[in-house]
Write a protein that holds these residues in place. Structure first.
Motif, PDB file in Angstrom:
ATOM      1  N   ALA A  91       0.403   0.151   5.616  1.00  0.00           N
ATOM      2  CA  ALA A  91       0.559   1.592   5.762  1.00  0.00           C
ATOM      3  C   ALA A  91       0.727   1.966   7.234  1.00  0.00           C
ATOM      4  N   LEU A 106       6.826  -2.027  -2.697  1.00  0.00           N
ATOM      5  CA  LEU A 106       6.156  -0.823  -3.204  1.00  0.00           C
ATOM      6  C   LEU A 106       5.386  -1.105  -4.495  1.00  0.00           C
ATOM      7  N   TYR A 109       2.349  -3.211  -3.833  1.00  0.00           N
ATOM      8  CA  TYR A 109       1.335  -2.417  -3.137  1.00  0.00           C
ATOM      9  C   TYR A 109       0.504  -1.617  -4.144  1.00  0.00           C
ATOM     10  N   PHE A 110       1.189  -0.977  -5.068  1.00  0.00           N
ATOM     11  CA  PHE A 110       0.486  -0.098  -6.000  1.00  0.00           C
ATOM     12  C   PHE A 110      -0.071  -0.819  -7.227  1.00  0.00           C
ATOM     13  N   CYS A 124      -6.216   1.865  -1.627  1.00  0.00           N
ATOM     14  CA  CYS A 124      -4.786   1.960  -1.888  1.00  0.00           C
ATOM     15  C   CYS A 124      -4.343   3.418  -1.842  1.00  0.00           C
ATOM     16  N   ILE A 125      -5.080   4.278  -2.520  1.00  0.00           N
ATOM     17  CA  ILE A 125      -4.721   5.696  -2.561  1.00  0.00           C
ATOM     18  C   ILE A 125      -4.919   6.354  -1.201  1.00  0.00           C
ATOM     19  N   ASN A 127      -4.776   5.067   1.787  1.00  0.00           N
ATOM     20  CA  ASN A 127      -3.758   4.650   2.748  1.00  0.00           C
ATOM     21  C   ASN A 127      -2.377   5.174   2.407  1.00  0.00           C
ATOM     22  N   THR A 128      -2.205   5.645   1.182  1.00  0.00           N
ATOM     23  CA  THR A 128      -0.924   6.204   0.776  1.00  0.00           C
ATOM     24  C   THR A 128      -0.559   7.420   1.613  1.00  0.00           C
ATOM     25  N   ILE A 131       1.677   6.424   4.320  1.00  0.00           N
ATOM     26  CA  ILE A 131       3.004   6.066   3.818  1.00  0.00           C
ATOM     27  C   ILE A 131       3.825   7.324   3.546  1.00  0.00           C
ATOM     28  N   ILE A 142       6.499   7.487  -5.368  1.00  0.00           N
ATOM     29  CA  ILE A 142       5.066   7.234  -5.218  1.00  0.00           C
ATOM     30  C   ILE A 142       4.249   8.214  -6.054  1.00  0.00           C
ATOM     31  N   LEU A 146       1.359   7.557  -9.025  1.00  0.00           N
ATOM     32  CA  LEU A 146       0.005   8.116  -9.018  1.00  0.00           C
ATOM     33  C   LEU A 146      -0.265   8.967 -10.253  1.00  0.00           C
TER      34      LEU A 146
END
Length: 211
Positions: A91, A106, A109-110, A124-125, A127-128, A131, A142, A146
């Motif tokens: 990120a 991507l 990552y998710f 993860c969320i 640090n989004t 991004i 993205i 989510l």
């Protein structure tokens, strides 16, 4: 140098800012600290090395872009700490990602939304946000991921409630950047009775501002 560096880094009172600055100005130091984070077995060494790299890469992400593949490899590391490192560092590097390499990772990552560790999914969320700030062209892709969190993660109801608090915080911050806002608004409204007080609070905050 390496032995002295390991001793210095492993100290519980290590000066992260000082070493981050040296990592920025000294390519040899940079390479050694990245290597320690990737390969050293002692938690105080690899964790403090991460802190140093994380701080330095926030300041000068372009200096750490050559390590992109090394950081990406940590997404599948058996140690959850190292997976967390990958989430933060990748990120951090997105502002320097002129080759659009994040697009190719991507989905990987998710996948961390369904990590075996709930805190890794939360990171993860969190640090989004970095991004979304630098990769605005990926916003809708993205956001769709989510919005699908219920299908993408196998956590308990209580754990998902926590995840959704971080997701709604992201929606709150980046709502103006989202083209198709209707599914986001519907998602948030559906969490008014969430079992998590934290999630209910951010839900009301969102609806007070955007309804």
């Amino acid at each position: 140098m390496t032995r002295d560096l390991i001793t210095k880094i492993s100290d519980k009172d290590v000066n992260i800012d000082e070493l981050a600055e040296k990592t920025i100005t000294d390519p040899e130091m940079r390479d050694k600290i990245v290597g320690l984070m990737l390969n050293h077995q002692h938690i105080m060494v690899y964790y403090h090395s991460f802190y140093i790299i994380c701080r330095a890469s926030q300041i000068k992400p372009e200096l750490f872009y050559p390590y992109w593949d090394d950081f990406t490899s940590l997404l599948n590391h058996p140690n959850s700490y190292h997976r967390n490192f990958a989430l933060a560092l990748l990120a951090n590097l997105t502002p320097a990602d002129n080759e659009n390499r994040f697009q190719s990772i991507l989905n990987d990552y998710f996948l961390c939304l369904n990590d075996e560790k709930i805190m890794t999914a939360c990171k993860c969320i969190k640090n989004t946000a970095k991004i979304l700030e630098s990769k605005t062209e990926l916003t809708d892709e993205i956001i769709d991921i989510l919005l699908d969190v219920d299908n993408r993660s196998d956590f308990s109801l209580k754990q998902k409630a926590l995840l959704k608090s971080y997701i709604i915080e992201l929606f709150y911050k980046f709502y103006g950047q989202i083209i198709d806002q209707k599914p986001v608004a519907e998602f948030v409204k559906g969490e008014l009775d969430n079992i998590s007080p934290k999630t209910r609070k951010i839900t009301r905050k969102f609806l007070d501002k955007y309804s």
